[in-house]
Write an enzyme that holds these catalytic residues in place. Structure first.
Site, PDB file in Angstrom:
ATOM      1  N   ASP A  65       0.858  -1.193   0.000  1.00 32.93           N
ATOM      2  CA  ASP A  65       0.000   0.000   0.000  1.00 32.93           C
ATOM      3  C   ASP A  65       0.889   1.237   0.000  1.00 32.93           C
ATOM      4  O   ASP A  65       0.796   2.092   0.884  1.00 32.93           O
ATOM      5  CB  ASP A  65      -0.936  -0.018   1.230  1.00 32.93           C
ATOM      6  N   HIS A 108      -2.410   0.320  11.747  1.00 32.08           N
ATOM      7  CA  HIS A 108      -1.992  -1.009  11.318  1.00 32.08           C
ATOM      8  C   HIS A 108      -0.492  -1.036  11.066  1.00 32.08           C
ATOM      9  O   HIS A 108       0.153   0.008  11.014  1.00 32.08           O
ATOM     10  CB  HIS A 108      -2.734  -1.407  10.038  1.00 32.08           C
ATOM     11  N   GLN A 173      -2.294  -5.617   5.888  1.00 28.54           N
ATOM     12  CA  GLN A 173      -2.197  -4.503   6.841  1.00 28.54           C
ATOM     13  C   GLN A 173      -3.047  -4.790   8.085  1.00 28.54           C
ATOM     14  O   GLN A 173      -4.096  -4.182   8.284  1.00 28.54           O
ATOM     15  CB  GLN A 173      -2.696  -3.200   6.194  1.00 28.54           C
ATOM     16  N   ASP A 175      -4.787  -4.683  11.564  1.00 26.07           N
ATOM     17  CA  ASP A 175      -5.049  -3.559  12.478  1.00 26.07           C
ATOM     18  C   ASP A 175      -4.388  -3.807  13.829  1.00 26.07           C
ATOM     19  O   ASP A 175      -4.538  -4.888  14.412  1.00 26.07           O
ATOM     20  CB  ASP A 175      -6.556  -3.385  12.710  1.00 26.07           C
ATOM     21  N   ASP A 205      -2.514   8.829  10.182  1.00 26.78           N
ATOM     22  CA  ASP A 205      -3.277   8.105   9.177  1.00 26.78           C
ATOM     23  C   ASP A 205      -4.526   7.455   9.779  1.00 26.78           C
ATOM     24  O   ASP A 205      -4.485   6.908  10.878  1.00 26.78           O
ATOM     25  CB  ASP A 205      -2.325   7.018   8.644  1.00 26.78           C
ATOM     26  N   GLU A 253      -6.083  12.445   9.778  1.00 27.02           N
ATOM     27  CA  GLU A 253      -6.971  12.097   8.673  1.00 27.02           C
ATOM     28  C   GLU A 253      -8.250  11.529   9.269  1.00 27.02           C
ATOM     29  O   GLU A 253      -8.282  10.379   9.708  1.00 27.02           O
ATOM     30  CB  GLU A 253      -6.303  11.053   7.764  1.00 27.02           C
ATOM     31  N   ASP A 322      -4.566  10.201  -2.430  1.00 24.36           N
ATOM     32  CA  ASP A 322      -5.586   9.155  -2.563  1.00 24.36           C
ATOM     33  C   ASP A 322      -6.573   9.528  -3.672  1.00 24.36           C
ATOM     34  O   ASP A 322      -6.431  10.558  -4.321  1.00 24.36           O
ATOM     35  CB  ASP A 322      -6.327   8.992  -1.237  1.00 24.36           C
TER      36      ASP A 322
HETATM   37  C1  GLC Z   1      -4.925   6.493   4.513  1.00 27.34           C
HETATM   38  C2  GLC Z   1      -3.924   6.868   3.449  1.00 27.34           C
HETATM   39  C3  GLC Z   1      -4.024   5.870   2.326  1.00 27.34           C
HETATM   40  C4  GLC Z   1      -3.737   4.493   2.863  1.00 27.34           C
HETATM   41  C5  GLC Z   1      -4.656   4.158   4.031  1.00 27.34           C
HETATM   42  C6  GLC Z   1      -4.190   2.946   4.753  1.00 27.34           C
HETATM   43  O1  GLC Z   1      -6.229   6.617   4.076  1.00 27.34           O
HETATM   44  O2  GLC Z   1      -4.151   8.191   3.011  1.00 27.34           O
HETATM   45  O3  GLC Z   1      -3.162   6.187   1.264  1.00 27.34           O
HETATM   46  O4  GLC Z   1      -3.926   3.544   1.860  1.00 27.34           O
HETATM   47  O5  GLC Z   1      -4.689   5.198   4.976  1.00 27.34           O
HETATM   48  O6  GLC Z   1      -2.987   3.199   5.407  1.00 27.34           O
END
Ligand code: GLC
Length: 563
Positions: A65, A108, A173, A175, A205, A253, A322
């Site tokens: 990712d 994660h 990934q 958690d 994030d 975020e 994104d």
């Molecule tokens: C956030 C990031 C994105 C990523 C996701 C998982 O949304 O902006 O790019 O894939 O988290 O880490």
């Protein structure tokens, strides 16, 4: 005295610039951007007026990712350089007055992280509880998977111990169990480490997912934790470790509606995230662009909670790394934006967004693009740019998924757009081709052209920095008859600005009625020569060309503070 009383609130009028190292500048010809490459471009960024650099994850990672799947939170991916290069970058940036923030992924890790390897090895290991496991068959969770095309649920079965582990994103990934005090400690230790290396804060994030683990699995009686306590702990730690001249910030975020975001600021106490991206304003701005009607945006801005504490701030953005997610809009609104700016299926992502950059969505119309960036800097809050926006880069739809907007930075018309001397087949990602490719869109050419988007954004950034009304001020939407126009006024410390943006291609005359105390003032144009008079009844008329914009400062006669 509260801890924050001594904090330096530099981020309230910062100009933030996000860089993906992998595609920025390759200094050693291996096809991958790196830390020394970025360091060479710090003067370019300082020239634009950038005051804070946000580095996307550069940690060791199997890169399922784009580096958001981290296998060592203390490391530097050797493809980008080493800790020495990192410290060098921070030193050079600080020397030019640019702060540095880094991505902090607390939700994660990669499945290759040693914690997860140990966690999945046996139910008895102390690392088991670093992640979230369940022994019963999970229900259908296909609706909750963040990447629907790639995952069909948020639980994956692990053969070894015959249980399921949680992952909101990819199954690679897992958690973290953020309810586990040991996980919390490991995260603060990570923050402490990077702070010690000189960073000025973190972009955190996927925050709502990360604080969702409210119970400790494996315990006889579930121990319930207050999820927001975790953010308070992180903020308090940050404050303790970054006193002095430069206090650090955390920019979260949190893709939620305004009223839900409030809790993530810590409500009126303001003791959680210092900043949050404003996803509502972002999505409503695109609805407004699509309709050429400023009202959805005006409503979103008016609905922003007003009672935030002084330390908190919204971060505004047009595009990021994104997809342009439209998930906070209604289904009809979302379709309107998708139909207007993403007519082809290939331009869309996961049914909820667009994997495009703004100039391509606006068919390269320079007037419309310049208006959109003027609006970004004029919004109440702190503007955030994604690399390449300053020169008007487009996307490469041949690159799969969200990576379509993460193509190599276009420095010049040279081979690989000046990004790397490697063979094109070795590049981290394919360069854009066609009208938005490096032959037409590149930084070298833009630097020489006084009318370029680059110079426009530089002017906006510098103006924004010397207009405290924008980062600090209070907002008022001004009444006027044209739905195509956003007219707003920002006021701080007795100073005021009137900002006008015409979202349509029609030329319009905007009549404005100002306040009684404005009598005798003049509206000085801050972006071009000229001023607008205000008559005795506090009326003024301002002409806006199609996609026109004006930044007007209210100047009382003889006020020495204002230029
Ligand atoms: C956030 C990031 C994105 C990523 C996701 C998982 O949304 O902006 O790019 O894939 O988290 O880490």
């Amino acid at each position: 005295m509260r801890i924050t009383d001594t904090a330096d609130l530099w981020y309230k009028n910062a100009v933030i610039y996000c860089v993906d190292l992998e595609t920025y500048l390759d200094s050693d010809g291996d096809g991958i951007g790196d830390l020394p490459g970025l360091t060479q471009r710090i003067d370019y960024l300082a020239d634009i007026g950038v005051s804070c650099l946000w580095l996307m994850p550069f940690y060791p990672s199997p890169r399922r990712d784009n580096g958001y799947d981290i296998s060592d939170m203390f490391g530097v991916d050797p493809r980008y350089g080493d800790h020495g290069d990192f410290v060098e970058l921070v030193r050079v940036a600080h020397d030019r007055g640019i702060r540095v923030i880094v991505d902090l992924v607390i939700n994660h890790t990669s499945d290759q992280h040693p914690w997860f390897r140990k966690s999945r090895a046996s139910k008895e290991t102390p690392y088991r509880d670093f992640y979230v496991w369940r022994s019963d068959t999970p229900p259908d969770t296909s609706e909750e998977a963040m990447f629907p095309g790639q995952e069909d649920g948020i639980w994956t079965y692990d053969e070894k111990t015959e249980e399921w582990y949680l992952h909101h994103f990819l199954h690679t990934q897992p958690d973290l169990n953020t309810a586990n005090p040991q996980v919390r400690e490991a995260i603060t230790k990570t923050m402490g480490f990077w702070l010690q290396l000189g960073v000025d804060g973190f972009r955190v994030d996927a925050v709502p997912f990360a604080i969702n683990q409210t119970t400790l699995s494996g315990a006889d009686e579930h121990e319930f934790l207050e999820p927001h306590d975790y953010l308070r702990t992180l903020r308090a730690f940050l404050q303790r470790r970054s006193t002095g001249t430069s206090s650090a910030m955390i920019l979260g975020e949190v893709n939620l509606p305004h009223e839900e975001q409030l809790a993530f600021f810590g409500g009126e106490d303001g003791d959680e995230l210092t900043m949050q991206f404003d996803f509502t304003v972002n999505q409503k701005a695109f609805l407004s662009f699509a309709r050429e009607d400023a009202r959805p945006l005006a409503e979103a801005l008016s609905e922003r909670p007003q009672n935030l504490s002084t330390e908190t701030q919204y971060a505004n953005f047009l595009r990021n790394h994104d997809e342009l997610t439209l998930d906070l809009l209604s289904a009809e609104q979302r379709d309107e934006v998708l139909d207007t700016f993403g007519p082809e299926q290939d331009m869309r992502f996961a049914g909820r967004g667009l994997r495009r950059r703004l100039p391509a969505m606006f068919d390269g119309d320079p007037r419309r693009i310049k208006m959109a960036y003027s609006l970004l800097f004029a919004l109440p809050g702190t503007p955030v740019l994604f690399y390449g926006e300053e020169i008007g880069m487009g996307e490469n739809l041949e690159v799969p998924g969200r990576e379509a907007v993460r193509t190599p930075m276009q420095w010049s018309r040279d081979k690989n757009g000046g990004f790397s001397s490697a063979r094109p087949s070795k590049l981290a990602r394919k360069v854009v081709e066609g009208p938005f490719g490096p032959e037409h869109v590149n930084a070298a050419q833009a630097r020489r052209d006084p009318d370029s988007l680059l110079h426009h954004i530089g002017r906006l950034a510098r103006r924004y920095r010397d207009c405290p009304e924008l980062g600090w001020g209070e907002l008022r939407i001004l009444e006027q008859p044209h739905q195509e126009v956003l007219a707003h006024r920002m006021t701080s410390g007795g100073q005021s600005m009137v900002l006008l943006h015409n979202l349509s291609p029609k030329s319009l005359v905007v009549p404005l009625r100002l306040d009684e105390q404005d009598q005798g003032s003049e509206l000085i144009d801050l972006l071009q020569d000229g001023s607008c008079g205000i008559d005795a009844q506090q009326h003024t008329e301002v002409t806006l060309e199609g996609y026109g914009y004006r930044w007007l400062r209210m100047k009382r006669p003889g006020d020495p503070r204002l230029l």
